[in-house]
Design a protein around this motif. Structure first.
Motif, PDB file in Angstrom:
ATOM      1  N   ASN A  85       3.506  13.167  -8.158  1.00 39.76           N
ATOM      2  CA  ASN A  85       2.359  12.517  -8.787  1.00 39.76           C
ATOM      3  C   ASN A  85       1.760  11.469  -7.855  1.00 39.76           C
ATOM      4  O   ASN A  85       1.775  10.275  -8.150  1.00 39.76           O
ATOM      5  CB  ASN A  85       2.820  11.872 -10.108  1.00 39.76           C
ATOM      6  CG  ASN A  85       1.669  11.297 -10.914  1.00 39.76           C
ATOM      7  OD1 ASN A  85       0.497  11.631 -10.704  1.00 39.76           O
ATOM      8  ND2 ASN A  85       1.992  10.399 -11.834  1.00 39.76           N
ATOM      9  N   PRO A  86       1.206  11.884  -6.705  1.00 41.48           N
ATOM     10  CA  PRO A  86       0.712  10.906  -5.721  1.00 41.48           C
ATOM     11  C   PRO A  86      -0.481  10.099  -6.216  1.00 41.48           C
ATOM     12  O   PRO A  86      -0.735   9.010  -5.704  1.00 41.48           O
ATOM     13  CB  PRO A  86       0.328  11.784  -4.524  1.00 41.48           C
ATOM     14  CG  PRO A  86       0.034  13.131  -5.116  1.00 41.48           C
ATOM     15  CD  PRO A  86       1.013  13.268  -6.251  1.00 41.48           C
ATOM     16  N   PHE A  87      -1.218  10.621  -7.200  1.00 38.85           N
ATOM     17  CA  PHE A  87      -2.379   9.900  -7.722  1.00 38.85           C
ATOM     18  C   PHE A  87      -2.024   9.050  -8.947  1.00 38.85           C
ATOM     19  O   PHE A  87      -2.899   8.438  -9.547  1.00 38.85           O
ATOM     20  CB  PHE A  87      -3.506  10.884  -8.052  1.00 38.85           C
ATOM     21  CG  PHE A  87      -4.031  11.597  -6.829  1.00 38.85           C
ATOM     22  CD1 PHE A  87      -5.046  11.045  -6.066  1.00 38.85           C
ATOM     23  CD2 PHE A  87      -3.478  12.796  -6.422  1.00 38.85           C
ATOM     24  CE1 PHE A  87      -5.510  11.670  -4.918  1.00 38.85           C
ATOM     25  CE2 PHE A  87      -3.939  13.441  -5.280  1.00 38.85           C
ATOM     26  CZ  PHE A  87      -4.948  12.872  -4.524  1.00 38.85           C
ATOM     27  N   LYS A  88      -0.737   9.036  -9.291  1.00 37.00           N
ATOM     28  CA  LYS A  88      -0.237   8.193 -10.380  1.00 37.00           C
ATOM     29  C   LYS A  88      -1.003   8.407 -11.685  1.00 37.00           C
ATOM     30  O   LYS A  88      -1.467   7.455 -12.330  1.00 37.00           O
ATOM     31  CB  LYS A  88      -0.272   6.708  -9.981  1.00 37.00           C
ATOM     32  CG  LYS A  88       0.562   6.385  -8.754  1.00 37.00           C
ATOM     33  CD  LYS A  88       2.037   6.626  -9.006  1.00 37.00           C
ATOM     34  CE  LYS A  88       2.879   6.205  -7.813  1.00 37.00           C
ATOM     35  NZ  LYS A  88       4.307   6.538  -7.973  1.00 37.00           N
ATOM     36  N   PRO A 125     -10.354   9.384  -6.099  1.00 41.23           N
ATOM     37  CA  PRO A 125      -9.494   8.211  -5.884  1.00 41.23           C
ATOM     38  C   PRO A 125      -8.466   8.475  -4.786  1.00 41.23           C
ATOM     39  O   PRO A 125      -7.860   9.548  -4.730  1.00 41.23           O
ATOM     40  CB  PRO A 125      -8.808   8.022  -7.241  1.00 41.23           C
ATOM     41  CG  PRO A 125      -9.728   8.660  -8.220  1.00 41.23           C
ATOM     42  CD  PRO A 125     -10.332   9.827  -7.504  1.00 41.23           C
ATOM     43  N   ALA A 126      -8.277   7.515  -3.905  1.00 41.86           N
ATOM     44  CA  ALA A 126      -7.256   7.662  -2.869  1.00 41.86           C
ATOM     45  C   ALA A 126      -5.877   7.634  -3.524  1.00 41.86           C
ATOM     46  O   ALA A 126      -5.654   6.878  -4.462  1.00 41.86           O
ATOM     47  CB  ALA A 126      -7.371   6.525  -1.857  1.00 41.86           C
ATOM     48  N   PRO A 127      -4.943   8.455  -3.053  1.00 42.01           N
ATOM     49  CA  PRO A 127      -3.598   8.424  -3.632  1.00 42.01           C
ATOM     50  C   PRO A 127      -2.918   7.095  -3.397  1.00 42.01           C
ATOM     51  O   PRO A 127      -3.255   6.353  -2.467  1.00 42.01           O
ATOM     52  CB  PRO A 127      -2.876   9.566  -2.904  1.00 42.01           C
ATOM     53  CG  PRO A 127      -3.664   9.816  -1.668  1.00 42.01           C
ATOM     54  CD  PRO A 127      -5.077   9.463  -1.988  1.00 42.01           C
ATOM     55  N   TYR A 128      -1.965   6.794  -4.245  1.00 44.23           N
ATOM     56  CA  TYR A 128      -1.253   5.520  -4.205  1.00 44.23           C
ATOM     57  C   TYR A 128      -0.589   5.321  -2.833  1.00 44.23           C
ATOM     58  O   TYR A 128       0.091   6.196  -2.319  1.00 44.23           O
ATOM     59  CB  TYR A 128      -0.192   5.491  -5.296  1.00 44.23           C
ATOM     60  CG  TYR A 128       0.464   4.150  -5.493  1.00 44.23           C
ATOM     61  CD1 TYR A 128      -0.200   3.118  -6.147  1.00 44.23           C
ATOM     62  CD2 TYR A 128       1.755   3.920  -5.034  1.00 44.23           C
ATOM     63  CE1 TYR A 128       0.400   1.887  -6.343  1.00 44.23           C
ATOM     64  CE2 TYR A 128       2.369   2.684  -5.229  1.00 44.23           C
ATOM     65  CZ  TYR A 128       1.679   1.679  -5.883  1.00 44.23           C
ATOM     66  OH  TYR A 128       2.285   0.463  -6.071  1.00 44.23           O
ATOM     67  N   GLY A 129      -0.828   4.154  -2.235  1.00 45.01           N
ATOM     68  CA  GLY A 129      -0.202   3.829  -0.969  1.00 45.01           C
ATOM     69  C   GLY A 129      -0.922   4.323   0.266  1.00 45.01           C
ATOM     70  O   GLY A 129      -0.504   4.040   1.389  1.00 45.01           O
ATOM     71  N   TYR A 130      -2.036   5.044   0.089  1.00 44.12           N
ATOM     72  CA  TYR A 130      -2.750   5.609   1.236  1.00 44.12           C
ATOM     73  C   TYR A 130      -3.413   4.503   2.065  1.00 44.12           C
ATOM     74  O   TYR A 130      -3.978   3.556   1.523  1.00 44.12           O
ATOM     75  CB  TYR A 130      -3.822   6.582   0.730  1.00 44.12           C
ATOM     76  CG  TYR A 130      -4.755   7.094   1.807  1.00 44.12           C
ATOM     77  CD1 TYR A 130      -4.346   8.074   2.690  1.00 44.12           C
ATOM     78  CD2 TYR A 130      -6.042   6.584   1.939  1.00 44.12           C
ATOM     79  CE1 TYR A 130      -5.200   8.550   3.683  1.00 44.12           C
ATOM     80  CE2 TYR A 130      -6.902   7.052   2.918  1.00 44.12           C
ATOM     81  CZ  TYR A 130      -6.468   8.029   3.790  1.00 44.12           C
ATOM     82  OH  TYR A 130      -7.314   8.489   4.770  1.00 44.12           O
ATOM     83  N   LYS A 131      -3.316   4.624   3.379  1.00 42.68           N
ATOM     84  CA  LYS A 131      -3.950   3.661   4.279  1.00 42.68           C
ATOM     85  C   LYS A 131      -5.275   4.240   4.766  1.00 42.68           C
ATOM     86  O   LYS A 131      -5.296   5.280   5.425  1.00 42.68           O
ATOM     87  CB  LYS A 131      -3.035   3.366   5.468  1.00 42.68           C
ATOM     88  CG  LYS A 131      -1.758   2.643   5.067  1.00 42.68           C
ATOM     89  CD  LYS A 131      -0.903   2.313   6.281  1.00 42.68           C
ATOM     90  CE  LYS A 131       0.367   1.575   5.856  1.00 42.68           C
ATOM     91  NZ  LYS A 131       1.234   1.253   7.024  1.00 42.68           N
TER      92      LYS A 131
END
Length: 228
Positions: A85-88, A125-131
């Motif tokens: 679930n990278p997009f939370k 939306p950018a996935p959680y933690g993405y730089k």
């Protein structure tokens, strides 16, 4: 990745318990580390796992280590969750994969709202933690362009041809943007659910609602109407 199977955990407890019958605990993981070394288990990961399980010494291994179920590091569990679930997407969200949607978020035609992007690029939306590839204001989360992979703080609601979450997620994944390769139909369904009742032209922003409580740390994606 499982660090200790249920059988290994039981073997460890038995090994340490037997050792403690002949020598007192020295308030360290002396016998436990001997067992880990003998069984070719990474010693740093093993020590971290023991501490996570409340086992700071050999006698606590006997008393506290669970003897049912496989064991893995908490950080490994979080990594596995990020992969799933990278997009939370909130756990309580119920997707409708058969529904058709006719609105999505795009960069603005007004360049003042596009920091690094061009007009009319689809935003996810950018996935959680993405730089991001370009610097964004500190503390703000952001969308990612499915064309350029550039970040953008605001997305604007525009009309699109009716499409299902399954078809849309496939389209986004096929854009070959690395950070969007795991944009699932469930993530697409949630994305659309936050947009479908908004008027054309409304601006929207995204962020993660982070919580730390009894159940540990959690983060949920939120996509909200922007007040301009």
């Amino acid at each position: 990745m499982i660090l200790l199977t249920e059988q290994q955990a039981n073997d460890l407890i038995t090994f340490v318990e037997d050792k403690l019958t002949t020598k007192s605990c020295n308030h360290k993981l002396t016998f436990a580390m001997q067992w880990a070394k003998k069984n070719k288990i990474d010693l740093e990961d093993f020590e971290d796992l023991m501490l996570e399980q409340g086992c700071g010494c050999d006698c606590e291994v006997v008393l506290n280590l669970p003897d049912e179920g496989d064991l893995e590091l908490e950080e490994e569990k979080e990594k596995n969750e990020d992969n799933i679930n990278p997009f939370k997407i909130p756990a309580i969200f119920v997707e409708d994969l058969s529904k058709l949607y006719d609105k999505a978020l795009f960069t603005s035609d007004d360049l003042d709202y596009n920091i690094h992007t061009s007009p009319n690029e689809i935003l996810i939306p950018a996935p959680y933690g993405y730089k991001p590839k370009k610097k964004m204001p500190r503390g703000d989360w952001f969308f990612i362009s499915s064309i350029s992979e550039m970040p953008n703080g605001l997305g604007f609601v525009k009309q699109i041809e009716p499409i299902s979450a399954i078809e849309f997620s496939k389209k986004i994944r096929n854009s070959n943007i690395e950070c969007l390769k795991d944009f699932s139909p469930r993530a697409a369904s949630y994305y659309f659910s936050r947009i479908e009742l908004q008027q054309i032209g409304n601006g929207m922003w995204c962020h993660f609602l982070e919580r730390t409580g009894i159940g540990g740390f959690s983060a949920d994606l939120k996509i909200n109407k922007a007040v301009r």
